[in-house]
Scaffold this active site. Structure first.
Site, PDB file in Angstrom:
ATOM      1  N   ASN A  73       0.906  -1.177   0.060  1.00 50.98           N
ATOM      2  CA  ASN A  73      -0.109  -0.063   0.006  1.00 50.98           C
ATOM      3  C   ASN A  73       0.932   1.169  -0.099  1.00 50.98           C
ATOM      4  O   ASN A  73       0.712   2.225  -0.604  1.00 50.98           O
ATOM      5  CB  ASN A  73      -0.977  -0.057   1.339  1.00 50.98           C
ATOM      6  CG  ASN A  73      -2.246  -0.727   0.852  1.00 50.98           C
ATOM      7  OD1 ASN A  73      -2.713  -0.904  -0.186  1.00 50.98           O
ATOM      8  ND2 ASN A  73      -2.676  -1.216   2.175  1.00 50.98           N
ATOM      9  N   GLU A 110      -6.195  -7.600   5.339  1.00 53.55           N
ATOM     10  CA  GLU A 110      -5.492  -8.435   4.525  1.00 53.55           C
ATOM     11  C   GLU A 110      -5.583 -10.008   4.671  1.00 53.55           C
ATOM     12  O   GLU A 110      -4.563 -10.974   4.643  1.00 53.55           O
ATOM     13  CB  GLU A 110      -4.285  -8.042   4.160  1.00 53.55           C
ATOM     14  CG  GLU A 110      -3.097  -8.277   5.020  1.00 53.55           C
ATOM     15  CD  GLU A 110      -2.859  -6.734   6.005  1.00 53.55           C
ATOM     16  OE1 GLU A 110      -3.863  -6.325   5.963  1.00 53.55           O
ATOM     17  OE2 GLU A 110      -1.784  -6.779   6.700  1.00 53.55           O
ATOM     18  N   ASP A 119      -5.783  -2.600  -3.392  1.00 48.86           N
ATOM     19  CA  ASP A 119      -6.836  -3.258  -3.586  1.00 48.86           C
ATOM     20  C   ASP A 119      -6.847  -4.328  -4.801  1.00 48.86           C
ATOM     21  O   ASP A 119      -7.643  -5.472  -4.670  1.00 48.86           O
ATOM     22  CB  ASP A 119      -7.926  -2.284  -3.911  1.00 48.86           C
ATOM     23  CG  ASP A 119      -8.578  -1.440  -2.503  1.00 48.86           C
ATOM     24  OD1 ASP A 119      -8.128  -1.706  -1.445  1.00 48.86           O
ATOM     25  OD2 ASP A 119      -9.237  -0.529  -3.028  1.00 48.86           O
ATOM     26  N   HIS A 174      -3.167   2.773  -2.499  1.00 51.22           N
ATOM     27  CA  HIS A 174      -4.266   1.814  -1.865  1.00 51.22           C
ATOM     28  C   HIS A 174      -4.924   1.275  -3.192  1.00 51.22           C
ATOM     29  O   HIS A 174      -5.510   0.327  -3.051  1.00 51.22           O
ATOM     30  CB  HIS A 174      -5.179   2.574  -1.130  1.00 51.22           C
ATOM     31  CG  HIS A 174      -4.828   2.768   0.101  1.00 51.22           C
ATOM     32  ND1 HIS A 174      -4.668   1.793   1.291  1.00 51.22           N
ATOM     33  CD2 HIS A 174      -4.021   3.878   0.739  1.00 51.22           C
ATOM     34  CE1 HIS A 174      -4.105   2.345   2.259  1.00 51.22           C
ATOM     35  NE2 HIS A 174      -3.688   3.741   2.110  1.00 51.22           N
TER      36      HIS A 174
END
Lengths: 127, 318
Positions: free
Chosen positions: B185, B220, B194, B190
């Site tokens: 990240n 996660e 994703d 981000h």
């Protein structure tokens, strides 16, 4: 009952069906009715003789609407009379209407038979 | 649409069939109430039925009552066929569950209007069912990955444990998370994070068997319920998933990202009752060890070992 009135009603109704659905359908409808109605009449007589008001009422009810669909208005009216009597518990007085319906149906059968064999000719004729 | 017509008068069924066929409908015909009731129970049965009130044996009203007593079948819109001079009885028909009625001899325009009304109700019904199914999916699935959500996958585990206890089979669990996900990240942003979660979900789903369940357990972290597998077999599946994740970099817009997972495995013993929490804690403990031992690896922890460790140290995870 004058045959002429009967024929007029039947031919009038037949013309409506031919216009709406065609001749083939008319033949199918006549066949269904000629198959149906004698059974109804036999059931009506048996129910009358056995004093079974429920079956009597139901059979009269069915005969009433199917006859109306073919323009057999006299049979339909007699069936309505029988249905109402059956419902009201007066079935015992229906000996005459039962017999009249059977006699009237014999005329209807003859008229429908003629119509069935030449629907075009009947439908085209002026009532 | 498909329409069932039930009338003991052949004249009436011939007439209705022709009329409905002309309007473009597919017509099923029944000559009595029993046949109508049987046909309505078939899997692809019509959802609109025209039933004659008076039939020998089972009447139209009785068929109506039976249809309404069902709770597990789709809605059937019911039109009762009745004579004009019978209108007093209609209350009984409506109370038995009929939606509307048609009088005999019927009028074509009236019949068409009744059918349209029925179609409207049936359309609303199917929209409602579709919305319900959609809600059910939203309530049980993780929006980002499409996997089961936390509560749903825990529910699957509870069900699987109950079933396996009855059938005396083991159940395996795998707890897995993405190694150094925070780094992914921080480095790529981000949006790419994703995408990594989505790709990991895809690879896991493709590797498990159809009767296993995988859910997003935390940010996660994922929980996999492995049906009918002991700890060794579950370990084997975890190894296959580890390979599926780490074997090739994840291709995505802006360049490929190499990702690995760590795995903790445990399993229940056949026929023994086990607390769901204990099983997950054992897998969690194994996952912790996998992290400590260098990541991108599978570790296991048996339930009894965990019980000993818990008794000795008074806690499971330092």
């Amino acid at each position: 009952m004058e045959t002429r009135t009967l024929e007029k009603e039947i031919v009038g109704k037949a013309r409506e069906w031919i216009e709406e659905y065609g001749e083939e359908f008319l033949v199918e409808l006549i066949d269904a009715y000629l198959d149906d109605a004698p059974t109804r009449l036999a059931e009506l007589r048996r129910a009358f003789e056995n004093g079974n008001a429920e079956t009597f009422t139901r059979e009269a009810h069915t005969l009433k609407s199917s006859s109306a669909n073919l323009g057999a208005m006299k049979v339909s009216a007699l069936a309505k009379e029988m249905e109402m009597a059956g419902r009201a518990g007066n079935m015992a007085q229906m000996a005459e209407p039962v017999a009249r319906a059977e006699a009237e149906f014999a005329l209807v059968r003859a008229a429908l038979g003629a119509l069935r064999s030449a629907p075009q000719e009947f439908a085209g004729r002026e009532p | 649409m498909k329409i069932l017509v039930a009338d003991d008068s052949k004249t009436m069924t011939v007439l209705l069939r022709a009329t409905l066929a002309k309007l473009g409908h597919e017509v099923w015909v029944a000559a009595d109430g029993e046949t109508a009731w049987r046909l309505l129970q078939e899997p692809d049965a019509p959802k609109l039925a025209i039933l004659d009130w008076m039939m020998p044996g089972m009447s139209g009203v009785e068929v109506c009552r039976r249809v309404r007593q069902r709770t597990d079948a789709p809605y059937v819109y019911i039109l009762l066929l009745t004579a004009l001079d019978q209108l007093d009885d209609l209350v009984e028909g409506i109370e038995a569950g009929a939606d509307a009625y048609i009088t005999k001899p019927f009028n074509l325009k009236e019949l068409q209007a009744r059918l349209r009304a029925g179609q409207r109700i049936l359309d609303l019904q199917s929209e409602l069912l579709a919305a319900q199914a959609q809600l059910e999916i939203l309530a049980t699935h993780d929006f980002l990955t499409g996997l089961w959500n936390r509560s749903a996958v825990l529910e699957r585990l509870a069900q699987e444990l109950a079933r396996s206890q009855r059938e005396r089979n083991p159940v395996g669990v795998i707890l897995t998370d993405i190694d150094h996900f925070k780094r992914v990240n921080d480095t790529y942003g981000h949006a790419r994070g994703d995408q990594v979660l989505q790709e990991a979900a895809k690879r896991m789903t493709e590797t498990i068997r159809p009767y296993d369940s995988v859910g997003r357990y935390g940010g996660e972290e994922f929980l996999i319920v492995v049906a009918n597998c002991d700890i060794q077999k579950t370990f084997g599946l975890a190894e296959r998933i580890r390979h599926a994740i780490s074997a090739a970099p994840m291709a995505m817009t802006g360049g490929a990202i190499q990702v690995t997972h760590s795995f903790g495995v445990s399993a229940s013993h056949p026929g023994e009752s086990v607390d769901l929490k204990d099983l997950i804690e054992a897998a969690d403990r194994a996952l912790y060890r996998a992290k400590q031992n260098g990541r991108n690896r599978v570790e296991w922890c048996a339930l009894d070992a965990m019980a000993r460790a818990g008794a000795e140290h008074g806690e499971i995870r330092p």
